[in-house]
Design a protein around this motif. Structure first.
Motif, PDB file in Angstrom:
ATOM      1  N   GLU A 293      35.241 -46.714 -37.623  1.00 36.39           N
ATOM      2  CA  GLU A 293      35.819 -45.378 -37.551  1.00 36.39           C
ATOM      3  C   GLU A 293      34.863 -44.384 -36.890  1.00 36.39           C
ATOM      4  O   GLU A 293      35.290 -43.359 -36.361  1.00 36.39           O
ATOM      5  CB  GLU A 293      36.169 -44.875 -38.953  1.00 36.39           C
ATOM      6  N   LYS A 294      33.555 -44.708 -36.912  1.00 33.96           N
ATOM      7  CA  LYS A 294      32.561 -43.763 -36.423  1.00 33.96           C
ATOM      8  C   LYS A 294      32.003 -44.083 -35.037  1.00 33.96           C
ATOM      9  O   LYS A 294      31.501 -43.192 -34.356  1.00 33.96           O
ATOM     10  CB  LYS A 294      31.392 -43.674 -37.419  1.00 33.96           C
TER      11      LYS A 294
ATOM     12  N   GLY B 271      25.358 -53.957 -17.825  1.00 33.24           N
ATOM     13  CA  GLY B 271      24.692 -54.903 -18.702  1.00 33.24           C
ATOM     14  C   GLY B 271      23.962 -54.250 -19.851  1.00 33.24           C
ATOM     15  O   GLY B 271      23.095 -54.867 -20.473  1.00 33.24           O
ATOM     16  N   VAL B 272      24.320 -53.020 -20.157  1.00 34.24           N
ATOM     17  CA  VAL B 272      23.655 -52.279 -21.233  1.00 34.24           C
ATOM     18  C   VAL B 272      24.535 -52.295 -22.482  1.00 34.24           C
ATOM     19  O   VAL B 272      25.722 -51.953 -22.416  1.00 34.24           O
ATOM     20  CB  VAL B 272      23.370 -50.826 -20.819  1.00 34.24           C
ATOM     21  N   THR B 273      23.944 -52.693 -23.605  1.00 34.73           N
ATOM     22  CA  THR B 273      24.636 -52.623 -24.881  1.00 34.73           C
ATOM     23  C   THR B 273      24.405 -51.239 -25.458  1.00 34.73           C
ATOM     24  O   THR B 273      23.261 -50.811 -25.631  1.00 34.73           O
ATOM     25  CB  THR B 273      24.099 -53.687 -25.863  1.00 34.73           C
ATOM     26  N   MET B 274      25.496 -50.522 -25.716  1.00 32.45           N
ATOM     27  CA  MET B 274      25.354 -49.145 -26.183  1.00 32.45           C
ATOM     28  C   MET B 274      26.322 -48.854 -27.319  1.00 32.45           C
ATOM     29  O   MET B 274      27.389 -49.463 -27.417  1.00 32.45           O
ATOM     30  CB  MET B 274      25.576 -48.169 -25.026  1.00 32.45           C
ATOM     31  N   LYS B 275      25.892 -47.910 -28.139  1.00 31.54           N
ATOM     32  CA  LYS B 275      26.730 -47.440 -29.232  1.00 31.54           C
ATOM     33  C   LYS B 275      27.257 -46.062 -28.857  1.00 31.54           C
ATOM     34  O   LYS B 275      26.491 -45.103 -28.716  1.00 31.54           O
ATOM     35  CB  LYS B 275      25.938 -47.362 -30.533  1.00 31.54           C
ATOM     36  N   ASN B 276      28.568 -45.963 -28.674  1.00 32.00           N
ATOM     37  CA  ASN B 276      29.222 -44.691 -28.399  1.00 32.00           C
ATOM     38  C   ASN B 276      29.844 -44.162 -29.683  1.00 32.00           C
ATOM     39  O   ASN B 276      30.706 -44.811 -30.279  1.00 32.00           O
ATOM     40  CB  ASN B 276      30.308 -44.868 -27.334  1.00 32.00           C
ATOM     41  N   PHE B 277      29.388 -43.007 -30.100  1.00 26.53           N
ATOM     42  CA  PHE B 277      29.886 -42.402 -31.327  1.00 26.53           C
ATOM     43  C   PHE B 277      31.190 -41.660 -31.056  1.00 26.53           C
ATOM     44  O   PHE B 277      31.413 -41.143 -29.963  1.00 26.53           O
ATOM     45  CB  PHE B 277      28.840 -41.450 -31.905  1.00 26.53           C
ATOM     46  N   LYS B 278      32.045 -41.628 -32.061  1.00 25.09           N
ATOM     47  CA  LYS B 278      33.354 -41.015 -31.909  1.00 25.09           C
ATOM     48  C   LYS B 278      33.361 -39.531 -32.255  1.00 25.09           C
ATOM     49  O   LYS B 278      34.385 -38.872 -32.102  1.00 25.09           O
ATOM     50  CB  LYS B 278      34.385 -41.771 -32.750  1.00 25.09           C
ATOM     51  N   GLU B 279      32.209 -39.013 -32.694  1.00 17.47           N
ATOM     52  CA  GLU B 279      32.129 -37.577 -32.912  1.00 17.47           C
ATOM     53  C   GLU B 279      32.288 -36.858 -31.573  1.00 17.47           C
ATOM     54  O   GLU B 279      32.004 -37.403 -30.520  1.00 17.47           O
ATOM     55  CB  GLU B 279      30.781 -37.178 -33.537  1.00 17.47           C
TER      56      GLU B 279
END
Length: 353
Positions: free
Chosen positions: A74-75, A84-92
């Motif tokens: 959810e976040k 080729g980059v692993t990334m965390k995209n936040f939903k805020e």
């Protein structure tokens, strides 16, 4: 009343216009806020405020690694990009992605990625251009070819900051080959676009080389690793009779003498909070450099502070042309619709010739 193209052209010629060009980049959350506060959903925000219109042409030079989603909650969403980059995209609202891992970290992995950076014709948005380009031209908009090369995009989108900074010392030829490959692909694809009859007024590329107070590397390293590629991009543009526009966040005051030697025509965003001195730059280089930005985005939420800054800066920076009004980065979502109206009103009033 001049068109956007005419205003920008006058600034690059260091001549006065009816007023300075006014442009910027609101965050997605900023646009949503303005809609909530009364801006119609079906109106281009640039038309709503009566400011200038610029349009950009982009190409795909990525290795085209498979885009895959690793985890979604959810976040946030964790995924692998075409770089080729692993990334965390936040939903805020309007969050910045967290770079977690990189496929390309050394010579071996770079060689494999480079093989994938081929030049298929579908890397150019032909259908998009066919549909929109005639409208841009008819409407007198300023058109930009968005190049993608250099230190910033390499450390941000392919290799990671720590990996690249270490490689500058330990694997200099690797770094130079990466920068060369990026620019080579841009030159090839944009030459194809140009030769097909699609004209643009400038090239623009992002190459953040500084942060608060200083740069990521020394002037000597700029001269060895980055300056030759900036110079080459400028040459490509000037050979076609168009301009070269560099974006570099952070404090790059110490690099300016070398940057000016590349022949660039415009510099953005003149980041105030990092220590960029737009008055000093205007005094030293204003006869041959277009200044774009320099209005502190931190102050845009405060009516008194931002109107005061505009009133103090714009009359100086607009002298003899050579200035484009915008924030020193982008428009954050703490800027209300009412404040934005007042900002544009003040920019038009102070920017009138």
């Amino acid at each position: 009343m001049m068109t956007s193209k005419e205003r920008f052209q006058r600034m690059y010629e260091h001549r006065e216009a009816d007023r300075i060009p006014i442009t910027d980049s609101p965050w997605a959350g900023t646009l949503r806020r303005w809609h909530r506060e009364g801006m119609p959903e079906d109106v281009d925000w640039r038309d709503y405020f009566g400011i200038d219109k610029t349009e950009g042409i982009n190409v795909d030079i990525t290795p085209r690694f498979e885009n895959t989603v690793i985890e979604e909650t959810e976040k946030y969403v964790i995924s692998v990009s075409s770089w080729g980059v692993t990334m965390k995209n936040f939903k805020e609202e309007d969050s910045t992605p967290e770079m977690i891992d990189f496929k390309v970290t050394d010579l071996k992995s770079w060689v494999e990625a480079k093989k994938r950076m081929t030049l298929e014709d579908d890397r150019i948005p032909w259908e998009y251009l066919k549909k929109h380009y005639p409208e841009w031209v008819a409407d007198g908009r300023w058109i930009t070819g968005n190049f993608w090369f250099g230190f910033d995009v390499t450390h941000s989108w392919m290799m990671g900051t720590e990996n690249l900074l270490i490689a500058l010392y330990e694997e200099p030829e690797l770094v130079k080959d990466m920068f060369d490959t990026y620019l080579n692909r841009c030159e090839a694809l944009f030459t194809r676009i140009w030769d097909a009859g699609y004209r643009f007024d400038e090239i623009f590329w992002p190459d953040d080389m500084g942060y608060k107070g200083t740069t990521f590397f020394s002037p000597d390293m700029y001269r060895e690793f980055v300056k030759p590629f900036h110079t080459r991009a400028v040459k490509w543009a000037h050979e076609r009779g168009i301009y070269a526009h560099l974006h570099s966040c952070g404090n790059i005051m110490g690099l300016l003498p070398d940057i000016m030697e590349t022949g660039i025509d415009a510099l953005n965003p003149l980041e105030v909070k990092a220590g960029m001195d737009s008055f000093k730059i205007k005094m030293e280089y204003g006869d041959r450099l277009v200044l774009h930005g320099g209005i502190d985005a931190v102050k845009w939420k405060n009516t008194h502070e931002i109107i005061s800054e505009i009133s103090q800066k714009v009359p100086v920076l607009k002298e003899n042309g050579g200035y484009i009004f915008s924030s020193d980065h982008s428009i954050p979502n703490d800027v209300s619709l009412e404040n934005m109206k007042l900002i544009i009103e003040a920019a038009k009033k102070c920017g009138k010739y």
